[in-house]
Design an enzyme around this catalytic site. Structure first.
Site, PDB file in Angstrom:
ATOM      1  N   ARG A 102      48.440  30.163  48.630  1.00 44.25           N
ATOM      2  CA  ARG A 102      47.185  30.931  48.708  1.00 44.25           C
ATOM      3  C   ARG A 102      46.729  30.910  50.162  1.00 44.25           C
ATOM      4  NH1 ARG A 102      41.670  31.084  45.175  1.00 44.25           N
ATOM      5  NH2 ARG A 102      43.145  32.136  43.839  1.00 44.25           N
ATOM      6  N   HIS A 129      46.767  39.846  44.524  1.00 37.85           N
ATOM      7  CA  HIS A 129      46.580  38.669  43.653  1.00 37.85           C
ATOM      8  C   HIS A 129      47.382  38.917  42.360  1.00 37.85           C
ATOM      9  CE1 HIS A 129      45.006  35.075  42.139  1.00 37.85           C
ATOM     10  NE2 HIS A 129      43.719  35.323  42.094  1.00 37.85           N
ATOM     11  N   GLN A 132      46.710  36.939  38.952  1.00 39.79           N
ATOM     12  CA  GLN A 132      45.495  37.331  38.240  1.00 39.79           C
ATOM     13  C   GLN A 132      45.742  38.599  37.424  1.00 39.79           C
ATOM     14  OE1 GLN A 132      42.288  35.791  38.118  1.00 39.79           O
ATOM     15  NE2 GLN A 132      42.186  37.251  36.441  1.00 39.79           N
ATOM     16  N   ASP A 221      34.802  42.602  40.372  1.00 44.98           N
ATOM     17  CA  ASP A 221      35.095  41.384  41.135  1.00 44.98           C
ATOM     18  C   ASP A 221      33.924  41.192  42.106  1.00 44.98           C
ATOM     19  OD1 ASP A 221      36.322  39.222  42.368  1.00 44.98           O
ATOM     20  OD2 ASP A 221      37.787  40.422  43.481  1.00 44.98           O
ATOM     21  N   CYS A 261      37.524  38.651  37.193  1.00 46.74           N
ATOM     22  CA  CYS A 261      38.540  37.621  37.477  1.00 46.74           C
ATOM     23  C   CYS A 261      37.912  36.258  37.747  1.00 46.74           C
ATOM     24  CB  CYS A 261      39.412  38.075  38.640  1.00 46.74           C
ATOM     25  SG  CYS A 261      38.445  38.556  40.076  1.00 46.74           S
ATOM     26  N   ARG A 290      45.584  32.819  32.723  1.00 47.05           N
ATOM     27  CA  ARG A 290      46.264  32.453  33.974  1.00 47.05           C
ATOM     28  C   ARG A 290      47.304  31.373  33.685  1.00 47.05           C
ATOM     29  NH1 ARG A 290      43.848  33.370  38.889  1.00 47.05           N
ATOM     30  NH2 ARG A 290      45.849  32.604  39.627  1.00 47.05           N
TER      31      ARG A 290
HETATM   32  N1   CP Z   1      40.427  34.190  39.869  1.00 47.34           N
HETATM   33  C1   CP Z   1      40.806  33.225  40.711  1.00 47.34           C
HETATM   34  O1   CP Z   1      41.820  33.358  41.426  1.00 47.34           O
HETATM   35  O2   CP Z   1      40.050  32.101  40.673  1.00 47.34           O
HETATM   36  P1   CP Z   1      40.081  30.920  41.736  1.00 47.34           P
HETATM   37  O3   CP Z   1      39.695  31.503  43.086  1.00 47.34           O
HETATM   38  O4   CP Z   1      39.097  29.913  41.237  1.00 47.34           O
HETATM   39  O5   CP Z   1      41.474  30.360  41.787  1.00 47.34           O
END
Ligand code: CP
Length: 317
Positions: A102, A129, A132, A221, A261, A290
């Protein structure tokens, strides 16, 4: 499936079907699931941004598949002192069996994956992403029992990683996707129009009321994605008309479901009553899924279950 999962573009329709089918079985039989394709394997989790869902769902999932996760805050690595992503990938490939990353620039993950000889999974970049959106497609499939032709309206920042990945997800699955934002946050039209990227019925409209007409799902989002905090005031001003509230929900299909999300900025892109509406809001299913889709992706990447599924299918048919 290809070696890496950096964007939804790397998946074909068959991969998506296999991920959804396997995630569904793994969810149903979570406690008695036997295959442990990560037994004796170590997965590195290299993060430079905050995370609740992604980090915990990956760490739990890796453990449930028999593996060991090693969390690394990127600021603790020599990357922070100028070691390149490629050199880091070459070294970590000698220790690890897979890497989950990430970070901000998508190019960093691409550079890492090119140099690594282990599978690499994008756990969020500023551009994409994919984990997600796989969980979201799985969630929609659970509720609608199909993806092709399902109508989803996405309101808010249409230039962020979720919107980009939804566009690719719609092309892969046949979702009818309507994006809605002011011009300043319009989607990447190259992603929408690229004919090499599959099917999908995707359009962008400025008027949020027009976007939600007939929608089966409304998705949003945060308006200020991680790394864009300096733009907070401008973003809130420009996106103010795109909030998901009771009025906009009432303009959609009677059975419309609400997606986010998470994390949510309550009162900003979505109101409390809509987010907490237990009849419509499926945000916790998205979050839970997830875990199941990522376990499915890892299982397929590590062969055992994917191959077993294929063999079973061959026997059956
Ligand atoms: N939706 C998502 O990726 O959540 P986090 O940022 O908490 O990992």
């Amino acid at each position: 499936m290809q070696k890496d999962l950096l964007t939804i573009e790397e998946l074909c329709e068959n991969d998506l079907n296999e991920i959804i089918s396997l995630a569904s079985k793994m969810k149903l039989k979570r406690d008695e699931w036997k295959p442990r394709p990560l037994e004796g394997k170590s997965v590195g989790m290299i993060f430079s941004k905050s995370s609740t869902r992604t980090r915990v769902s990956f760490e739990v999932g890796i453990r449930e598949l028999g593996g060991n996760s090693i969390f690394m805050d990127m600021s603790d690595l020599q990357l922070n002192r100028g070691e390149t992503f490629a050199d880091t990938a070459r070294v970590l490939s000698r220790y690890l069996h897979a890497a989950v990353i990430r970070t901000s620039k998508h190019d960093y993950v691409v550079e890492f994956a090119k140099a690594a000889n282990i599978p690499v999974i994008n756990a969020l970049t500023d551009s994409f992403h994919p984990c997600q959106i796989l969980a979201d497609l799985f969630t929609i499939y659970e509720y609608s029992e199909r993806l092709d032709g399902v109508r989803l309206a996405y309101l808010g920042d249409c230039s962020n990683n979720i919107a980009n990945s939804l566009i690719l997800g719609a092309k892969l699955s046949g979702l009818k996707l309507t994006l809605s934002s002011p011009e300043e946050f319009s989607p990447d039209f190259n992603l929408i129009r690229n004919p090499d990227m599959g099917r999908g019925d995707i359009r962008w409209v400025k008027n949020p009321s027009e976007a939600v007409q007939g929608a089966d799902y409304i998705y949003t989002d945060v308006w200020v994605s991680m790394g864009f905090e300096k733009e907070t005031k401008r973003r809130i001003e420009l996106l103010d008309g795109y909030r998901i509230n009771r009025d906009i929900v009432n303009e959609a299909s009677p059975g419309v479901k609400i997606m986010h999300c998470l994390p949510a900025h309550r009162g900003e892109e979505i109101t409390d009553d809509v987010l907490d509406d237990s009849r419509r809001s499926i945000v916790l299913d998205q979050a839970e899924n997830r875990l199941h889709v990522q376990k499915a992706v890892l299982s397929i990447m590590f062969g055992e279950v994917g191959e077993a599924t294929k063999k079973n299918n061959k026997k059956k048919g």
